[in-house]
Scaffold this active site. Sequence first.
Site, PDB file in Angstrom:
ATOM      1  N   HIS A   1      -9.812  61.543   9.625  1.00 32.54           N
ATOM      2  CA  HIS A   1      -9.077  60.325   9.936  1.00 32.54           C
ATOM      3  C   HIS A   1      -7.879  60.223   9.002  1.00 32.54           C
ATOM      4  CE1 HIS A   1     -12.540  57.758  11.858  1.00 32.54           C
ATOM      5  NE2 HIS A   1     -11.743  58.226  12.789  1.00 32.54           N
TER       6      HIS A   1
ATOM      7  N   CYS B   1     -12.521  52.766   4.549  1.00 33.22           N
ATOM      8  CA  CYS B   1     -13.380  52.841   5.721  1.00 33.22           C
ATOM      9  C   CYS B   1     -14.230  51.580   5.876  1.00 33.22           C
ATOM     10  CB  CYS B   1     -14.286  54.063   5.635  1.00 33.22           C
ATOM     11  SG  CYS B   1     -13.461  55.622   5.986  1.00 33.22           S
TER      12      CYS B   1
END
Length: 259
Positions: free
Chosen positions: A157, A251
């Site tokens: 990511h 996150c």
Amino acid sequence: MCPPAHFRVTYSINPWMDPSKPVDLPLALAQWEDLRDRYLSLGHTVEVLEPRPDLPDMVYAANGATVVGGRVLGARFAHAERAPEASAHREWFRAHGFTDVREPEHVNEGEGDFAVTDSWLLAGRGFRSSPLSHPEAQEFFGRPVIGLDLVDPRYYHLDTALAVLGGDQVMYYPGAFSPGSRAVLARLFPDALVAGEEDALALGLNAVSDGHHVLLPQAAVGLFGPLRERGYEPVGLDLSELLKGGGSVKCCTLEIRPD
């Protein structure tokens, strides 16, 4: 944020996840609570999303949506294991008064792959989010989208390889990006803080900044001095248990940008 009440690693959808390594759930919860309490101590508001027993990765709340100017672009997950998280996030936003909530057509994993600066929406692709999600986000938010290609699966990511420090200031790890994307980043952000591999492997780029304080993994020791030299105050945290699922500070944090 979403507490890791049901966090576990029973499958592997990124290189950090190893089901053979047990999770210490009480420690994971204590580390998450420390992060939440740090936000509160710095004057930030923390909204809590209720965890669901069948969704162990909900603690990684950043993946659930992207919010800019009060508009909410929901997520569409690449893996079936996380797919139901998307509706849980959309339901939360609608229940809390957000009226412009879009269910996307194309795969995007929220702020995992979208990073908001003053001028651009930086958008990762290569492992999770579809390139087709980039024009969808640009049309929805009315902000120029800059596509960036991720080439190292450890940085699956964008938020594992790049963090927005405030305004149009970023820090990033060049090794996570294709040569063309590195050139784009160097052109857009000539004064960026460039991280080394050791700090990147500590997920030091998985950080959250309020423009002054930068909350990041405490193991990314090489970033603390350069951040201070630039006028930021680094705040180190231990989220080692949550690293077992491939995430850290960012996150666990979905930033809600109001209108």
